[in-house]
Design an enzyme around this catalytic site. Structure first.
Site, PDB file in Angstrom:
ATOM      1  CB  CYS A 109      -0.921   0.035   1.213  1.00  0.00           C
ATOM      2  SG  CYS A 109      -2.044  -1.369   1.322  1.00  0.00           S
TER       3      CYS A 109
ATOM      4  CG  HIS B 174      -6.218   2.093  -0.576  1.00  0.00           C
ATOM      5  ND1 HIS B 174      -4.986   2.527  -1.037  1.00  0.00           N
ATOM      6  CD2 HIS B 174      -5.943   1.189   0.409  1.00  0.00           C
ATOM      7  CE1 HIS B 174      -4.032   1.924  -0.369  1.00  0.00           C
ATOM      8  NE2 HIS B 174      -4.583   1.100   0.512  1.00  0.00           N
TER       9      HIS B 174
ATOM     10  CB  CYS C  77      -1.586   1.441   7.641  1.00  0.00           C
ATOM     11  SG  CYS C  77      -3.094   1.122   6.702  1.00  0.00           S
TER      12      CYS C  77
ATOM     13  N   GLY D  67       0.044  -3.228   4.410  1.00  0.00           N
ATOM     14  CA  GLY D  67      -0.199  -4.624   4.693  1.00  0.00           C
ATOM     15  C   GLY D  67       1.089  -5.363   5.028  1.00  0.00           C
TER      16      GLY D  67
END
Length: 395
Positions: free
Chosen positions: A92, A352, A382, A384
């Site tokens: 991400c 996203h 954040c 993954g």
């Protein structure tokens, strides 16, 4: 060796398409090429041959974005073949990682002009089939979707690490006592701010629609959402007692974003005033199931490296993977004024597209600082598998 200042001259992105929506027919390498071309065209004084490298984030890389999508974008864009390209993957955070790596190259003198960005087509992410471990298997074989999350997981990984991303968000909600109503209210506010930002023309300077596609703005914004409509949605990950739903989570998306980064020499070549200057960055790790809290330490470290504090921030773009995740981070930054966070809406509303989101955040912060005329801004995500990434900008 002296460290050079790094400036963001411009930043663009596509409107963000929903899964199976308006951009689903567009290949990811074409999405990447589009934002690169738009970025170059917006600085006509810059000779494209002076671009030293193109860095692009891409979280998947299993389909049409394979074989170094950054280099493919360069070739499809029609830039000189002498311009190289490299693709980076921090899931991400990939798009922001591309910005960090490009800035680092410029700061160290390895480049003077660079393009950094990210792309993802979650609609077009393929299914993959593993090779059998022995020849001529008689049984059925399993296809794995590469759209999102763990797949083909190494059995040596502890089970508590490899939970679904939404279950990780539920664990953060448990940890911070976040109710369903708090998460839904956060999601509703994200949609409200996004709709208002579009209505006020705040995205006009950065969004470049894809030619031939009828999509002028982000596709997932729902002005008509209410607390009542959100309350009717069923929990997506814990059928009994769950609080995380499709309505308070970011959707699956398609899109691309790109930024033009330069040093002082490159700035003169563009003949433009920079939007912002890159001040500092930081990356940290955390237990994989608590990935959503990854930005907590990364943001504090980036601010410390920049000599700034939460009180110095004018704007803060925090990726909203889940409302629970974003609220969990905010709970651990009591010094931060929540009113400056995602003033133009966040990923719950905007979307996203994994590899592109970090570049979108950095570009948005740069445009907001330019509009304000001065100040310090921060972008963070954040990631993954348990990481956090943050970037401090100033003007």
């Amino acid at each position: 060796m002296s460290i050079r200042d790094v400036y963001i001259v411009d930043a663009v992105r596509t409107p963000i398409g929903k899964f199976g929506g308006a951009l689903a027919s567009v290949r990811p390498d074409d999405l990447a090429a589009h934002v690169v071309r738009a970025l170059v065209d917006r600085s006509p004084a810059l000779d494209p041959a002076l671009v030293d490298d193109v860095y692009f984030g891409d979280a998947n890389g299993a389909g049409e974005d394979n074989r170094d999508v950054a280099r493919m974008a360069v070739l499809l864009t029609g830039l000189p073949v002498s311009v190289p390209g490299v693709t980076v993957n921090r899931l991400c955070g990939s798009g922001l990682e591309a910005v960090v790596q490009a800035a680092r190259a410029i700061a160290l003198g390895d480049a003077s002009v660079a393009i950094a960005g990210g792309v993802e087509s979650m609609s077009r992410a393929p299914w993959v089939l593993q090779k059998p471990e022995r020849a001529f298997p008689a049984g059925h074989q399993q296809l794995h979707s590469t759209t999102l999350g763990w797949r083909m997981t190494n059995p040596r990984m502890p089970a508590e690490w490899t939970v679904a991303l939404g279950e990780g968000a539920e664990q953060i909600a448990d940890r911070h006592g976040l109710t369903r109503e708090q998460q839904d209210a956060f999601a509703l506010d994200s949609h409200r701010k996004a709709a208002e930002a579009w209505a006020k023309g705040l995205y006009d300077d950065e969004v470049v629609p894809y030619p031939g596609v009828d999509l002028a703005r982000d596709e997932c914004i729902r002005e008509g959402s209410t607390m009542e409509t959100l309350a009717r949605l069923k929990p997506a990950f814990r059928p009994e007692g769950g609080t995380v739903t499709a309505g308070n989570s970011s959707p699956l998306n398609d899109g691309a974003a790109a930024l033009l980064l330069v040093d002082e020499d490159g700035l003169r070549e563009t003949g433009r005033e920079p939007l912002a200057r890159i001040r500092a960055s930081a990356v940290t790790g955390i237990e994989p199931q608590l990935f959503g809290l990854g930005p907590v330490a990364a943001v504090r470290r980036a601010l410390e490296k920049s000599g700034r504090s939460f009180a110095d921030l004018r704007t803060f773009e925090l990726n909203e993977a889940f409302a629970a995740q974003a609220l969990g981070c905010l709970a651990e930054w009591p010094e931060l004024d929540p009113e400056i966070v995602n003033p133009r809406g966040g990923a719950v509303a905007l979307g996203h597209p994994l590899g592109a989101s970090g570049a979108r955040l950095a570009g948005s912060v740069a445009h907001q600082l330019a509009a304000a005329g001065s100040g310090t801004g921060l972008a963070a995500l954040c990631i993954g598998v348990g990481q956090g990434l943050a970037l401090v900008l100033e003007r």
